[in-house]
Design a protein around this motif. Structure first.
Motif, PDB file in Angstrom:
ATOM      1  N   THR A  95       4.751   9.471   7.826  1.00 37.54           N
ATOM      2  CA  THR A  95       3.858  10.212   6.937  1.00 37.54           C
ATOM      3  C   THR A  95       4.001  11.708   7.136  1.00 37.54           C
ATOM      4  O   THR A  95       4.059  12.474   6.179  1.00 37.54           O
ATOM      5  CB  THR A  95       2.392   9.784   7.173  1.00 37.54           C
TER       6      THR A  95
ATOM      7  N   SER B  59       1.892   1.826   4.679  1.00 37.94           N
ATOM      8  CA  SER B  59       2.542   1.935   3.382  1.00 37.94           C
ATOM      9  C   SER B  59       3.848   1.140   3.394  1.00 37.94           C
ATOM     10  O   SER B  59       4.546   1.064   4.397  1.00 37.94           O
ATOM     11  CB  SER B  59       2.800   3.394   3.027  1.00 37.94           C
TER      12      SER B  59
ATOM     13  N   TYR C  36       2.659  -6.024   7.608  1.00 31.29           N
ATOM     14  CA  TYR C  36       1.868  -5.140   6.744  1.00 31.29           C
ATOM     15  C   TYR C  36       0.390  -5.493   6.640  1.00 31.29           C
ATOM     16  O   TYR C  36      -0.417  -4.623   6.319  1.00 31.29           O
ATOM     17  CB  TYR C  36       2.469  -5.122   5.329  1.00 31.29           C
TER      18      TYR C  36
ATOM     19  N   GLU D 209      -2.808   2.687   4.541  1.00 30.27           N
ATOM     20  CA  GLU D 209      -1.709   2.304   5.421  1.00 30.27           C
ATOM     21  C   GLU D 209      -1.843   0.827   5.812  1.00 30.27           C
ATOM     22  O   GLU D 209      -2.925   0.266   5.740  1.00 30.27           O
ATOM     23  CB  GLU D 209      -1.724   3.154   6.687  1.00 30.27           C
TER      24      GLU D 209
ATOM     25  N   LYS E 265       0.836  -1.198   0.000  1.00 31.59           N
ATOM     26  CA  LYS E 265       0.000   0.000   0.000  1.00 31.59           C
ATOM     27  C   LYS E 265       0.873   1.252   0.000  1.00 31.59           C
ATOM     28  O   LYS E 265       2.061   1.211   0.325  1.00 31.59           O
ATOM     29  CB  LYS E 265      -0.921   0.019   1.231  1.00 31.59           C
ATOM     30  N   ALA E 266       0.254   2.354  -0.356  1.00 32.21           N
ATOM     31  CA  ALA E 266       0.909   3.658  -0.294  1.00 32.21           C
ATOM     32  C   ALA E 266      -0.158   4.695   0.002  1.00 32.21           C
ATOM     33  O   ALA E 266      -1.321   4.528  -0.384  1.00 32.21           O
ATOM     34  CB  ALA E 266       1.618   3.983  -1.598  1.00 32.21           C
ATOM     35  N   THR E 267       0.201   5.748   0.696  1.00 28.23           N
ATOM     36  CA  THR E 267      -0.770   6.800   0.999  1.00 28.23           C
ATOM     37  C   THR E 267      -0.821   7.813  -0.147  1.00 28.23           C
ATOM     38  O   THR E 267       0.119   7.949  -0.933  1.00 28.23           O
ATOM     39  CB  THR E 267      -0.410   7.533   2.302  1.00 28.23           C
TER      40      THR E 267
ATOM     41  N   ASP F  44      -5.931   7.908   2.061  1.00 26.55           N
ATOM     42  CA  ASP F  44      -6.576   7.091   1.041  1.00 26.55           C
ATOM     43  C   ASP F  44      -7.442   7.974   0.139  1.00 26.55           C
ATOM     44  O   ASP F  44      -7.526   9.192   0.321  1.00 26.55           O
ATOM     45  CB  ASP F  44      -7.398   5.961   1.679  1.00 26.55           C
TER      46      ASP F  44
ATOM     47  N   GLU G 199       1.992  10.298   0.049  1.00 29.02           N
ATOM     48  CA  GLU G 199       3.273   9.820  -0.454  1.00 29.02           C
ATOM     49  C   GLU G 199       3.373   9.966  -1.973  1.00 29.02           C
ATOM     50  O   GLU G 199       4.459  10.145  -2.510  1.00 29.02           O
ATOM     51  CB  GLU G 199       3.484   8.370  -0.032  1.00 29.02           C
TER      52      GLU G 199
ATOM     53  N   GLU H 293       9.280   5.635  -5.701  1.00 28.71           N
ATOM     54  CA  GLU H 293       9.673   5.420  -4.306  1.00 28.71           C
ATOM     55  C   GLU H 293      11.097   4.889  -4.208  1.00 28.71           C
ATOM     56  O   GLU H 293      11.887   5.325  -3.365  1.00 28.71           O
ATOM     57  CB  GLU H 293       8.690   4.449  -3.646  1.00 28.71           C
TER      58      GLU H 293
ATOM     59  N   GLN I 189       4.504   4.781  11.531  1.00 28.35           N
ATOM     60  CA  GLN I 189       3.809   5.190  10.306  1.00 28.35           C
ATOM     61  C   GLN I 189       3.409   6.656  10.369  1.00 28.35           C
ATOM     62  O   GLN I 189       3.552   7.398   9.399  1.00 28.35           O
ATOM     63  CB  GLN I 189       2.566   4.313  10.105  1.00 28.35           C
TER      64      GLN I 189
END
Length: 515
Positions: free
Chosen positions: A496, A227, A431, A225, A132-134, A173, A137, A268, A492
Motif C-alpha cells: 500500500t 486487497s 484473503y 484490506e 477487496k481494494a483500498t 476504506d 489503490e 488494476e 500488505q
C-alpha cells in the motif's frame, strides 16, 4: 455444386486458420444444420474482445459457458462475472443425453463431460474469496468518477489524497475517506487552509452524501484490506486455466457497486500486467454478464474510462467480453472495439423492437446466404449469428450457427457443493481475514484527542495560575507499522505504501512493481 455444398465450402474457407482455434458449432442454412461446417474462433484473437447478445432465454449464458470452458481447456484463465448465479456448475461435469449426442455429431466434436478448476469469489456477502481494494489503490481520479463529482469536488478529492500522501495517512476504506473529509473542514481547517487554501464545507458535505450513497449499495464490503492481487486470476491447474467465478447475485439492484468493481478490476489489470503484444493465446479473458448494468447507470466520464481501458488492455494479452440483450446496450465507441460477435435471437413485439433489430443487423457483415434481419428473429435456443476476426484481423463471413453444448454442468451447485469448494480454496485462507490496521481514521482520531487533552490541560493550568502542574499524559500514538509481526500484513503495508507513491496513468495505483 448444391447450395449446401457451396455453403459448407464458404464456411470452411472463412473459418480455416493457421493456429489453434476453438470450435463454436456448425453452420446452418435454411434452418438445417450442415454437418461439419465448423465455425471456429482463432485462439490468438481472443484479446480482441467480444460481444454475446440476445433476448432473454435464447442461450447467451450457455454460449458464455462454452467459450469459457474451451479457453480453460486450452490453458487460458478466465474471469466470469456471474450476476444470475448460473455458472457455478462449471465445477462439475455435464451429463450426456441423446440431444447433446446428436448435436455434437453434427458439429463433429466428441462430447466428453468434464469439470473445470473453479474458484468462487465475491465482493459482497456471497460465499467465496472476498475481493477487496483500498481507497488509496483507486486513486483520486477513479474515486471522483465513481462518485460522479464535478470539477470543484474533484479538486477536493485530489487535495485529500495529496494531504494523506504527505502526512502518511493510509486511506484504506470509506471510513478513512469520510474522516479525512470531516477533518479538513473542522479540526484541521486552519492547517489545510495554510497548506492548500480554503475548502468549502458545502462541497465536502456534498461529497459525503455521495459516499453514503455508495455505502448504501454495499461498497463498505469492497473497500478495505487485504486487497486482491490480480496475478491470482492467472493460474492453471493440470494445464487447465482457472475459472474464477465472481458471484454477484446479491448486487443486481446495486449497479453503482458493480460498475465500481468492474472499473477497478480492469484498471488494476491494465496497470499490473506487462505488455504482451500478439501471442498464440491470451493471458486472461474476462466475461461480463448482464453488461447493460455497467453502462445504463454510468456517467459519461465512467464510460470514457471503460472505453479507454478496453482499447488499451488488448496489448496486455487480455480479452474483455460483454454479455447483454442487445448490442445497443453497449456504447458505440466500446462496441467498435469488439472483434467477436455472437448474436442470439431477438424478439420483435413492438415498433421499437423492429427498429432495434434493423440497427442490430447493420452491425454484421453482409451475406449472400442470409437476410440478417429475418434470421435474427427466427433462430432457436442454442443458435446464433457469428462473425469473428481471423488471424489477420479481417471479419469472417457471417454464419448462422448451431452452437455446441457445454461439457460442464448446465445447472448451479448445491449449497453443500459450494461449501466444499470454498473450504478447499487456498485463496479463501489468504484473503478472508479480518484486517483493520491503523489508518487515517484512527490516526486522526488520536490526533484530535491529543489536541483536545492538551487544550484542556492548558486551560486548567491557566486557571490555577501555573500551580499544581500536571504531567501531560496523552494516549500513545500507534505507529502504522505496529503489526509488522504478521507476514500477510507486512506485505500488505509495504504494498500500500509503495502504491501510494506510484499512481499510474489511469488514475489508479500502478501495481507493476508492488512486490
Amino acid at each position: 455444386m448444391s447450395k449446401s455444398e457451396e455453403f459448407k465450402q464458404h464456411i470452411e474457407l472463412g473459418y480455416t486458420f493457421k493456429g489453434d482455434s476453438i470450435i463454436l458449432g456448425t453452420g446452418i442454412l435454411e434452418n438445417e444444420p450442415i454437418p461439419m461446417a465448423q465455425v471456429k474462433v482463432p485462439l490468438k484473437t481472443f484479446n480482441r474482445h467480444g460481444l454475446i447478445a440476445g433476448a432473454t432465454g435464447t442461450g447467451k449464458t450457455k454460449t458464455l459457458q462454452v467459450i469459457a470452458e474451451q479457453l480453460s481447456l486450452n490453458g487460458v484463465p478466465v474471469v466470469l462475472m456471474d450476476l444470475k448465479g448460473d455458472l457455478s456448475g462449471m465445477a462439475k461435469p455435464g451429463t450426456l443425453n441423446s440431444h447433446i449426442e446428436k448435436r455434437s455429431g453434427l458439429i463433429g466434436v466428441d462430447y466428453q463431460p468434464e469439470s473445470l478448476p473453479v474458484e468462487l469469489m465475491s465482493i459482497s456477502n456471497e460465499k467465496g474469496v472476498k475481493l477487496k481494494a483500498t481507497v488509496s489503490e483507486f486513486g483520486p481520479v477513479l474515486i471522483s468518477q465513481i462518485l460522479e463529482l464535478n470539477d470543484t469536488q474533484r479538486g477536493v478529492i485530489a487535495l485529500v489524497f495529496r494531504y494523506c500522501d504527505t502526512h502518511h495517512l493510509p486511506l484504506l476504506d470509506l471510513k478513512d475517506l469520510k474522516k479525512v473529509l470531516q477533518y479538513i473542514i473542522n479540526e484541521g481547517k486552519a492547517e489545510i487552509t495554510k497548506e492548500f487554501g480554503a475548502v468549502s464545507s458545502a462541497t465536502v458535505n456534498t461529497i459525503m452524501r455521495k459516499i453514503i450513497e455508495l455505502e448504501q449499495q454495499g461498497a463498505e464490503n469492497f473497500f478495505g484490506e487485504l486487497s486482491f492481487e490480480v496475478d491470482d486470476f492467472v493460474r492453471t491447474v493440470d494445464g487447465k486455466g482457472m475459472v474464477s467465478i465472481i458471484r454477484l447475485t446479491d448486487i443486481q439492484n446495486r449497479p453503482k457497486l458493480f460498475s465500481t468493481f468492474m472499473l477497478s478490476l480492469l484498471s488494476e489489470i491494465y496497470e499490473t500486467f506487462p505488455e504482451q503484444g500478439d501471442s498464440d493465446k491470451p493471458k486472461l479473458c474476462l466475461f461480463i454478464d448482464e453488461a447493460h448494468l455497467v453502462f445504463s447507470n454510468a456517467s459519461k466520464d465512467l464510460i470514457d474510462k471503460i472505453e479507454a481501458i478496453v482499447k488499451l488492455i488488448r496489448s496486455k494479452g487480455v480479452g474483455v467480453f460483454f454479455c447483454t440483450q442487445t448490442p445497443t446496450d453497449v456504447p458505440d465507441n466500446v462496441l467498435g472495439q469488439l472483434g467477436l460477435k455472437i448474436q442470439h435471437s431477438l424478439r420483435a413485439f413492438t415498433a421499437k423492437d423492429r427498429k432495434a433489430i434493423t440497427k442490430t443487423a447493420e452491425n454484421y457483415p453482409l451475406s449472400t446466404f442470409y437476410k440478417t434481419s429475418e434470421v435474427l428473429t427466427a433462430m432457436g435456443i442454442g443458435e446464433a449469428l457469428v462473425t469473428v476476426l481471423n488471424e489477420k484481423g479481417i471479419p469472417t463471413p457471417l454464419a448462422h450457427t448451431l452452437l455446441r453444448a457445454p461439457i460442464s454442468r448446465m445447472d448451479i451447485l448445491s449449497q453443500d457443493e459450494i461449501d466444499q469448494l470454498v473450504s478447499q480454496s487456498s485463496l479463501v485462507k489468504k484473503y478472508n481475514v479480518t484486517m483493520d490496521r491503523n489508518s487515517a481514521f484512527e490516526i486522526l482520531e488520536q490526533k484530535i484527542t491529543k489536541a483536545e487533552e492538551e487544550a484542556s490541560q492548558g486551560q486548567g493550568q491557566s486557571t490555577s495560575g501555573g500551580n499544581g502542574r500536571t504531567q501531560n499524559r496523552t494516549p500513545k500514538e500507534t505507529s502504522i507499522f505496529d503489526d509488522l509481526s504478521k507476514n500477510t500484513m507486512v506485505r500488505q503495508i509495504g504494498r500500500t505504501i509503495f502504491r501510494e507513491l506510484t499512481r499510474g496513468i489511469m488514475g489508479s495505483i500502478s501495481g507493476k512493481k508492488r512486490r
